[in-house]
Write a protein that holds these residues in place. Structure first.
Motif, PDB file in Angstrom:
ATOM      1  N   ALA A   3      22.102  53.011  68.581  1.00 20.26           N
ATOM      2  CA  ALA A   3      23.546  53.199  68.425  1.00 20.26           C
ATOM      3  C   ALA A   3      24.196  53.291  69.799  1.00 20.26           C
ATOM      4  O   ALA A   3      23.675  53.933  70.715  1.00 20.26           O
ATOM      5  CB  ALA A   3      23.833  54.469  67.622  1.00 20.26           C
ATOM      6  N   TRP A   4      25.338  52.623  69.937  1.00 21.39           N
ATOM      7  CA  TRP A   4      26.100  52.668  71.186  1.00 21.39           C
ATOM      8  C   TRP A   4      26.886  53.976  71.211  1.00 21.39           C
ATOM      9  O   TRP A   4      27.649  54.279  70.309  1.00 21.39           O
ATOM     10  CB  TRP A   4      27.028  51.463  71.241  1.00 21.39           C
ATOM     11  N   THR A   5      26.715  54.769  72.268  1.00 20.70           N
ATOM     12  CA  THR A   5      27.363  56.073  72.314  1.00 20.70           C
ATOM     13  C   THR A   5      28.824  55.956  72.747  1.00 20.70           C
ATOM     14  O   THR A   5      29.251  54.956  73.316  1.00 20.70           O
ATOM     15  CB  THR A   5      26.626  57.029  73.265  1.00 20.70           C
ATOM     16  N   THR A   6      29.546  57.024  72.459  1.00 17.43           N
ATOM     17  CA  THR A   6      30.970  57.095  72.767  1.00 17.43           C
ATOM     18  C   THR A   6      31.217  56.895  74.259  1.00 17.43           C
ATOM     19  O   THR A   6      30.574  57.532  75.091  1.00 17.43           O
ATOM     20  CB  THR A   6      31.493  58.482  72.333  1.00 17.43           C
ATOM     21  N   ARG A  79      34.042  64.825  72.887  1.00 16.75           N
ATOM     22  CA  ARG A  79      32.737  65.164  73.472  1.00 16.75           C
ATOM     23  C   ARG A  79      31.910  66.052  72.548  1.00 16.75           C
ATOM     24  O   ARG A  79      30.680  65.998  72.572  1.00 16.75           O
ATOM     25  CB  ARG A  79      32.944  65.853  74.822  1.00 16.75           C
ATOM     26  N   LEU A  80      32.593  66.839  71.740  1.00 20.09           N
ATOM     27  CA  LEU A  80      31.899  67.722  70.808  1.00 20.09           C
ATOM     28  C   LEU A  80      31.489  66.998  69.528  1.00 20.09           C
ATOM     29  O   LEU A  80      30.615  67.462  68.796  1.00 20.09           O
ATOM     30  CB  LEU A  80      32.817  68.909  70.481  1.00 20.09           C
ATOM     31  N   PRO A 144      24.740  65.324  74.409  1.00 19.44           N
ATOM     32  CA  PRO A 144      24.795  63.885  74.125  1.00 19.44           C
ATOM     33  C   PRO A 144      26.046  63.550  73.305  1.00 19.44           C
ATOM     34  O   PRO A 144      26.463  64.321  72.440  1.00 19.44           O
ATOM     35  CB  PRO A 144      23.518  63.634  73.314  1.00 19.44           C
ATOM     36  N   LEU A 145      26.639  62.415  73.597  1.00 18.91           N
ATOM     37  CA  LEU A 145      27.850  62.010  72.894  1.00 18.91           C
ATOM     38  C   LEU A 145      27.510  61.372  71.558  1.00 18.91           C
ATOM     39  O   LEU A 145      26.419  60.822  71.362  1.00 18.91           O
ATOM     40  CB  LEU A 145      28.647  61.024  73.752  1.00 18.91           C
ATOM     41  N   SER A 146      28.466  61.432  70.649  1.00 14.44           N
ATOM     42  CA  SER A 146      28.285  60.836  69.323  1.00 14.44           C
ATOM     43  C   SER A 146      28.230  59.312  69.431  1.00 14.44           C
ATOM     44  O   SER A 146      28.597  58.723  70.452  1.00 14.44           O
ATOM     45  CB  SER A 146      29.456  61.222  68.411  1.00 14.44           C
ATOM     46  N   ALA A 147      27.796  58.692  68.359  1.00 12.77           N
ATOM     47  CA  ALA A 147      27.857  57.230  68.293  1.00 12.77           C
ATOM     48  C   ALA A 147      29.313  56.780  68.332  1.00 12.77           C
ATOM     49  O   ALA A 147      30.202  57.454  67.809  1.00 12.77           O
ATOM     50  CB  ALA A 147      27.178  56.734  67.022  1.00 12.77           C
ATOM     51  N   SER A 148      29.552  55.635  68.941  1.00 15.57           N
ATOM     52  CA  SER A 148      30.922  55.174  69.135  1.00 15.57           C
ATOM     53  C   SER A 148      31.600  54.748  67.832  1.00 15.57           C
ATOM     54  O   SER A 148      32.808  54.553  67.802  1.00 15.57           O
ATOM     55  CB  SER A 148      30.949  53.998  70.108  1.00 15.57           C
TER      56      SER A 148
END
Length: 504
Positions: A3-6, A79-80, A144-148
């Motif tokens: 998955a591509w992160t935010t 970010r959260l 870690p950032l969420s998936a975009s």
């Protein structure tokens, strides 16, 4: 594929150019460099996470005027992994309550005490108190950032036809809009955006903020539009505003204000307009003042879709067009059977691409009906595309009416009325007629001190459009009902009937 992160441009620029000014809150005079903005966002993450126990996927609502605090809050929510939901503070309390019940937030930041009872489990807190808590907090550890493609923002539509719907915006969507407007609008590292469009709207929260943040530019955030202040800010060489986004009604208020001095807007790339039709005569007037007025077309569901070139001669040659499709936009114009129409023919705009919403919050049926079986988003907007690719909006499909068997698009009539020297605003709807099935009813707002004879308006229209398109009624009114983004609420006009209603 993983998955591509935010994406997180603020965090990037905090490292590439930490000392550059990222954001100025014009009301308070507070300033943040990219390093300081990044740290403020991380402190806000700490307040949300440990101070309020907010978890990924939960909603954080706001009911407040524009401020840098809202930008910081949204970026911290992102970010959260929480979802940011800005409410339109112009709505009635019952409308706001319905939206809160729909999105079910755990926190509501406000700058004036809410007038309605909040849903159970929603804690209110004033923006200044929240900002104080942020200032006292140490930055939270990075996570870690969420998936975009996870929901990041819910923007409730303005409700031009009734109950607002919550449009889901992911960080992938927002990044694509930043790219789309950034390319069309010539946004770069030196760009300085004056941001006074409301941040509960896609123009204010996405289009005005994300392109300069992506490039490492500067945001000047004001609490809201004020014609005098905005005129002075555009002319202030110490601010150096390069980009300004507004709806045509705001632009008209700028030019009618005593402080209007476009010759002093020496750093401005262009005024970018959207949200409502912008007549060719109006655009050409601005060009004569030496200001590029760059019209475009976008939607809450799709971000920036179309934009005119930032070239005065190209604008003049295509005035009235909404421009060319943005780089990540796939666009088709189709007939009622979903077949592509020929150049110059009207049809519905269908869209695809990474800026397009995944759907509506809590509305699976409406989400399903908004997309074709092969994934195209149906906009409901009718347009024509010429042989050079420029797209001109004709009308909303639902606003079209049929008179004597002929399709009539109210926007076409409205553009003709706005060419009249005595008319400031105009709106046309179709109403039932025994002979023709439907005929046009025009609502007209006159310029101050002007008087007009309806018979003269019939002649004015009759010289420019087909007879069947000329409205059968012209009602003079002091104001047209509009959403916060400037769109005319035609469902309200349908309740304004005869002279007895007071709108004649």
């Amino acid at each position: 594929m993983p998955a591509w992160t935010t994406p997180d441009p603020v965090a990037l620029h905090a490292r590439t150019q930490p000392d550059r000014v990222a954001c100025v809150d014009l009301a308070s005079g507070r300033k943040w460099t990219y390093a300081a903005l990044d740290a403020a966002i991380q402190r806000t993450v700490g307040v949300l996470e440990t101070g309020h126990g907010i978890e990924p996927g939960q909603r954080i609502a706001t009911l407040a005027r524009n401020s840098a605090d809202l930008l910081i809050l949204q970026q911290a929510a992102m970010r959260l992994g929480a979802i940011f939901v800005p409410l339109n503070w112009r709505l009635a309390s019952a409308e706001q309550r319905a939206i809160l019940e729909d999105c079910d937030p755990v926190l509501l930041l406000h700058d004036a005490a809410p007038e309605m009872a909040l849903p159970r489990g929603c804690m209110p807190i004033e923006v200044p108190a929240f900002a104080e808590a942020v200032a006292a907090r140490a930055p939270a550890p990075r996570r870690p950032l969420s998936a975009s493609d996870a929901p990041s923002i819910i923007l409730y539509t303005s409700g031009t036809s009734g109950q607002p719907k919550g449009v889901i915006v992911t960080e992938g969507n927002a990044l694509a809009t930043a790219v789309n407007f950034g390319v069309l609008g010539r946004v770069g590292n030196a760009s300085i955006f004056l941001c006074d469009a409301p941040m509960f709207h896609v123009i204010g929260l996405i289009t005005s903020l994300r392109p300069p943040l992506l490039q490492g530019g500067t945001l000047l955030i004001s609490p809201g539009f004020d014609a005098g202040l905005t005129n002075r800010r555009l002319a202030d060489p110490t601010l150096g505003v390069t980009h300004y986004f507004c709806v045509p009604q705001m632009a008209r208020m700028l030019r009618e204000h005593p402080d209007f001095a476009p010759a002093r807007w020496t750093s401005l790339t262009a005024i970018f307009t959207g949200g409502a039709p912008n007549p060719a005569a109006n655009i050409n007037w601005w060009l004569e003042q030496g200001v590029c007025m760059v019209d475009g077309f976008g939607m809450t569901e799709a971000g920036t879709v179309l934009g005119m070139p930032v070239e005065a001669d190209r604008i003049a040659r295509k005035a009235g067009s909404a421009g060319l499709p943005a780089p990540t936009i796939g666009l088709r114009i189709v007939d009622e059977d979903g077949r592509d129409v020929a150049a110059g023919e009207p049809g519905e705009i269908w869209l695809s691409g990474p800026s397009i919403t995944s759907g509506y919050w809590n509305r699976p049926e409406e989400t399903a009906s908004a997309f074709t079986a092969d994934g195209w988003f149906r906009t409901g907007d009718i347009a024509r595309q010429d042989d050079e690719g420029f797209v001109t909006l004709v009308d909303r499909r639902k606003d079209m009416f049929i008179s004597g068997g002929e399709n009539v698009y109210p926007v076409e009539i409205e553009m003709v009325l706005l060419d009249h020297p005595d008319i400031a605003e105009a709106a046309v709807i179709g109403v039932a007629d025994r002979r023709w099935g439907e005929v046009g009813r025009a609502f007209v707002v006159l310029k101050p001190g002007r008087v007009v004879d309806p018979a003269a308006l019939v002649s004015h229209c009759g010289a420019r459009i087909a007879r069947y398109k000329v409205p059968k009624e012209f009602l003079i009114t002091d104001v047209l009902p509009r959403t916060a983004s400037g769109k005319i609420q035609k469902h309200i006009l349908h309740t304004w009937t005869a002279p007895a209603s007071g709108h004649n």
